[in-house]
Design a protein around this motif. Structure first.
Motif, PDB file in Angstrom:
ATOM      1  N   GLY A 264      -2.536   1.261 -23.202  1.00 15.12           N
ATOM      2  CA  GLY A 264      -3.121  -0.182 -23.402  1.00 15.12           C
ATOM      3  C   GLY A 264      -4.566  -0.213 -23.990  1.00 15.12           C
ATOM      4  N   PRO A 265      -5.045  -1.019 -24.492  1.00 15.10           N
ATOM      5  CA  PRO A 265      -6.329  -1.261 -25.265  1.00 15.10           C
ATOM      6  C   PRO A 265      -7.530  -0.666 -24.323  1.00 15.10           C
ATOM      7  N   PHE A 266      -7.501  -1.357 -23.128  1.00 14.23           N
ATOM      8  CA  PHE A 266      -8.662  -0.849 -22.504  1.00 14.23           C
ATOM      9  C   PHE A 266      -8.567   0.711 -22.049  1.00 14.23           C
ATOM     10  N   GLU A 267      -7.503   1.336 -21.698  1.00 13.65           N
ATOM     11  CA  GLU A 267      -7.669   2.381 -21.388  1.00 13.65           C
ATOM     12  C   GLU A 267      -7.882   3.253 -22.417  1.00 13.65           C
ATOM     13  N   SER A 268      -7.399   2.987 -23.601  1.00 13.66           N
ATOM     14  CA  SER A 268      -7.611   3.699 -24.758  1.00 13.66           C
ATOM     15  C   SER A 268      -9.260   3.997 -25.171  1.00 13.66           C
ATOM     16  N   TRP A 269      -9.839   2.501 -24.568  1.00 17.23           N
ATOM     17  CA  TRP A 269     -11.266   2.526 -24.956  1.00 17.23           C
ATOM     18  C   TRP A 269     -12.145   3.013 -23.926  1.00 17.23           C
ATOM     19  N   ALA A 270     -11.848   3.140 -22.731  1.00 21.03           N
ATOM     20  CA  ALA A 270     -12.474   3.525 -21.553  1.00 21.03           C
ATOM     21  C   ALA A 270     -11.857   4.548 -20.563  1.00 21.03           C
ATOM     22  N   GLY A 271     -10.720   5.206 -21.182  1.00 22.37           N
ATOM     23  CA  GLY A 271     -10.266   6.378 -20.318  1.00 22.37           C
ATOM     24  C   GLY A 271     -10.528   7.561 -20.647  1.00 22.37           C
ATOM     25  N   ALA A 272      -9.930   8.601 -19.822  1.00 29.59           N
ATOM     26  CA  ALA A 272     -10.390  10.005 -19.819  1.00 29.59           C
ATOM     27  C   ALA A 272     -10.073  10.495 -21.262  1.00 29.59           C
ATOM     28  N   GLY A 273      -9.169   9.899 -21.733  1.00 27.15           N
ATOM     29  CA  GLY A 273      -8.947  10.510 -23.286  1.00 27.15           C
ATOM     30  C   GLY A 273     -10.057  10.292 -24.237  1.00 27.15           C
ATOM     31  N   GLU A 274     -10.664   9.250 -24.022  1.00 26.40           N
ATOM     32  CA  GLU A 274     -11.590   8.602 -24.747  1.00 26.40           C
ATOM     33  C   GLU A 274     -13.003   9.491 -24.549  1.00 26.40           C
ATOM     34  N   ALA A 275     -13.115   9.823 -23.306  1.00 26.90           N
ATOM     35  CA  ALA A 275     -14.232  10.566 -22.840  1.00 26.90           C
ATOM     36  C   ALA A 275     -14.198  11.971 -23.369  1.00 26.90           C
ATOM     37  N   LEU A 276     -13.139  12.482 -23.580  1.00 30.88           N
ATOM     38  CA  LEU A 276     -12.718  13.815 -24.147  1.00 30.88           C
ATOM     39  C   LEU A 276     -13.177  13.892 -25.679  1.00 30.88           C
ATOM     40  N   ARG A 277     -12.558  12.702 -26.272  1.00 32.62           N
ATOM     41  CA  ARG A 277     -12.917  12.459 -27.776  1.00 32.62           C
ATOM     42  C   ARG A 277     -14.349  12.398 -28.014  1.00 32.62           C
ATOM     43  N   LEU A 278     -14.951  11.719 -27.340  1.00 34.48           N
ATOM     44  CA  LEU A 278     -16.411  11.385 -27.737  1.00 34.48           C
ATOM     45  C   LEU A 278     -17.207  12.556 -27.483  1.00 34.48           C
ATOM     46  N   ALA A 279     -16.743  13.410 -26.534  1.00 31.67           N
ATOM     47  CA  ALA A 279     -17.698  14.574 -26.019  1.00 31.67           C
ATOM     48  C   ALA A 279     -17.417  15.460 -27.325  1.00 31.67           C
ATOM     49  N   ARG A 290      -9.286  27.547 -26.426  1.00 28.43           N
ATOM     50  CA  ARG A 290      -8.099  27.227 -25.427  1.00 28.43           C
ATOM     51  C   ARG A 290      -7.734  25.750 -25.717  1.00 28.43           C
ATOM     52  N   ALA A 291      -8.442  24.931 -26.437  1.00 32.95           N
ATOM     53  CA  ALA A 291      -8.185  23.450 -26.887  1.00 32.95           C
ATOM     54  C   ALA A 291      -6.923  23.082 -26.745  1.00 32.95           C
ATOM     55  N   SER A 292      -6.041  24.064 -27.756  1.00 31.88           N
ATOM     56  CA  SER A 292      -4.741  23.413 -28.095  1.00 31.88           C
ATOM     57  C   SER A 292      -3.696  23.893 -26.864  1.00 31.88           C
ATOM     58  N   SER A 293      -4.155  25.016 -25.991  1.00 31.79           N
ATOM     59  CA  SER A 293      -3.208  25.291 -24.769  1.00 31.79           C
ATOM     60  C   SER A 293      -3.674  24.440 -23.585  1.00 31.79           C
ATOM     61  N   THR A 294      -4.771  23.919 -23.551  1.00 34.22           N
ATOM     62  CA  THR A 294      -5.125  23.189 -22.395  1.00 34.22           C
ATOM     63  C   THR A 294      -4.781  21.706 -21.947  1.00 34.22           C
ATOM     64  N   SER A 295      -4.059  21.546 -20.872  1.00 30.32           N
ATOM     65  CA  SER A 295      -3.497  20.380 -20.484  1.00 30.32           C
ATOM     66  C   SER A 295      -4.542  19.274 -20.483  1.00 30.32           C
ATOM     67  N   PRO A 296      -4.139  17.929 -20.773  1.00 31.06           N
ATOM     68  CA  PRO A 296      -5.301  16.875 -20.763  1.00 31.06           C
ATOM     69  C   PRO A 296      -5.916  16.856 -19.439  1.00 31.06           C
ATOM     70  N   ASP A 297      -5.182  17.043 -18.067  1.00 31.23           N
ATOM     71  CA  ASP A 297      -6.108  17.366 -16.905  1.00 31.23           C
ATOM     72  C   ASP A 297      -6.953  18.270 -16.945  1.00 31.23           C
ATOM     73  N   GLU A 298      -6.663  19.442 -17.177  1.00 30.88           N
ATOM     74  CA  GLU A 298      -7.423  20.619 -17.296  1.00 30.88           C
ATOM     75  C   GLU A 298      -8.603  20.389 -17.889  1.00 30.88           C
ATOM     76  N   ALA A 299      -8.445  19.840 -19.283  1.00 29.19           N
ATOM     77  CA  ALA A 299      -9.476  19.949 -20.120  1.00 29.19           C
ATOM     78  C   ALA A 299     -10.563  18.572 -19.656  1.00 29.19           C
ATOM     79  N   LEU A 300      -9.843  17.527 -19.071  1.00 27.82           N
ATOM     80  CA  LEU A 300     -10.740  16.514 -18.218  1.00 27.82           C
ATOM     81  C   LEU A 300     -11.597  17.419 -17.258  1.00 27.82           C
TER      82      LEU A 300
END
Length: 405
Positions: A264-279, A290-300
């Protein structure tokens, strides 16, 4: 229609079970005092409950003075049956097996394949529960009820998933049917965040920190909330009250990308995926090659660890998504005005650092803001809430109705 003797026996038995579950063992006279029933009514009901295996009598205990007839005590048999609470999420299913007083006696987890079907989930959960029960010389036949938390909108009956953005393969009634067949007991499905809210409330009640109004906010790649007002969980007409991920706030309109297409719009803007993208946009590269083989949870997890260690791009990314997430907290506060907001989900691993950044974010909003805490239950919140729901299902109105024909 007038209440008959069978109905009254069930009412009496339910009252006696509630008393014995809360404080056991008790004498027959003690049960009578606690329930305001006559001793004769208590004795009749206890005889039926003993025949059903739900209570047992101990040998008479002589009084300290030796005077009078020794009192016989009765206890609730918490081990007479078991309930299951489970949490289905991307890649895994967690579960706990509890006694009839909620004590978790076995727990475990099993991996799920990518794109897991209802059959995959049912098989993994039933096999995992069966193994843990066999370790205790029990079997799935001893399970009376199971509640399963899923990432999606579930209908009020608890048997159909209407929408699951992260696990669309589970949509429909197939999962409920397969779980019932595999576990051989009644099954109830519910939204995972709502069950986590119930788990948080039960935990706070056990530590004498229960709040009449609180909001549990799940913060990860998905964002959602469980809203408790006046001690009652708010579900809404469509059973999806609190689906904050679909808030459309000014500035939260990020064009969908393949990885975000189901958010949804808010979780796209303020969720964990956006935190990773901004970083990463700011130079964060702790996961490197390892970024391509790391799961989203492990990356977070890596991002949060880096922020705690003081990595500047990681800290600034969390600061920015915390500022954005604060708009969601402020929206909930403006409508509900809760006493407490509890932050759960993957982002809660940030602990004190996350709370500090979030408090800075909500500090710019004009209304007095609620107290903020991080959930101490972590991944177990959903399982504990599911166990509590299962207990409620077998407690009311009476144990004889615990199984479907």
């Amino acid at each position: 229609m007038a209440a008959g003797p069978e109905f009254m026996r069930e009412v009496n038995s339910s009252a006696i079970l509630a008393v014995l579950r809360a404080s056991s063992p008790l004498t027959v006279a003690g049960v009578a005092r606690s329930t305001a029933l006559s001793r004769q009514a208590v004795s009749r009901a206890l005889a039926l409950l003993e025949a059903d295996g739900l209570v047992e009598f101990s040998d008479p205990v002589p009084s300290p003075t030796g005077a009078g007839r020794p009192a016989q005590q009765v206890r609730f048999r918490a081990e007479a049956g078991y309930v299951v609470g489970a949490h289905v999420s991307l890649g895994r299913v967690r579960f706990g097996v509890g006694t009839l007083v909620g004590e978790v006696v076995a727990s475990g987890e099993a991996e799920l394949p990518v794109g897991a079907s209802g059959e995959d989930v049912a098989t993994a959960l039933a096999d995992g529960v069966d193994r843990r029960l066999r370790d205790s010389r029990l079997s799935v036949e001893d399970v009376w009820f199971a509640t399963v938390g899923v990432p999606g909108i579930v209908d009020a009956a608890g048997d159909r998933i209407g929408l699951s953005s992260s696990m669309p393969e589970l949509s429909g009634a197939g999962l409920h049917r397969r779980l019932g067949d595999a576990l051989r007991c009644p099954v109830h499905l519910d939204n995972d965040v709502k069950l986590a809210t119930q788990g948080e409330r039960a935990h706070r009640q056990s530590t004498s920190r229960l709040s009449a109004s609180l909001v549990y906010m799940h913060w990860g790649h998905r964002i959602g909330a469980g809203i408790v007002v006046g001690g009652q969980l708010l579900r809404g007409v469509s059973n999806d009250a609190g689906d904050l991920g679909f808030l459309e706030l000014r500035g939260s309109q990020i064009a969908p990308e393949p990885a975000r297409a189901r958010l949804g719009p808010f979780e796209s803007w303020a969720g964990a995926g956006e935190a990773l993208r901004l970083a990463r946009e700011s130079g964060y590269d702790r996961d490197g090659s390892r970024a391509s083989s790391t799961s989203p949870d492990e990356a977070l997890d890596g991002l949060i660890d880096a922020a705690i260690d003081g990595d500047r791009p990681a800290v600034e990314a969390l600061r920015e998504v915390s500022r954005r997430f604060a708009f969601g907290v402020a929206a909930v506060r403006a409508i509900v005005d809760p006493e407490l907001v509890v932050i759960g989900g993957p982002m809660a691993r940030g602990g004190y650092l996350l709370l500090s950044l979030l408090r800075d974010g909500i500090g710019v909003h004009e209304l007095n803001q609620p107290a903020l805490e991080v959930s101490t239950l972590g991944d177990e919140a959903v399982v504990q809430g599911a166990v509590r729901h299962s207990l409620g299902a077998v407690e009311l109105p009476y144990h004889r109705r615990r199984r479907t024909p």
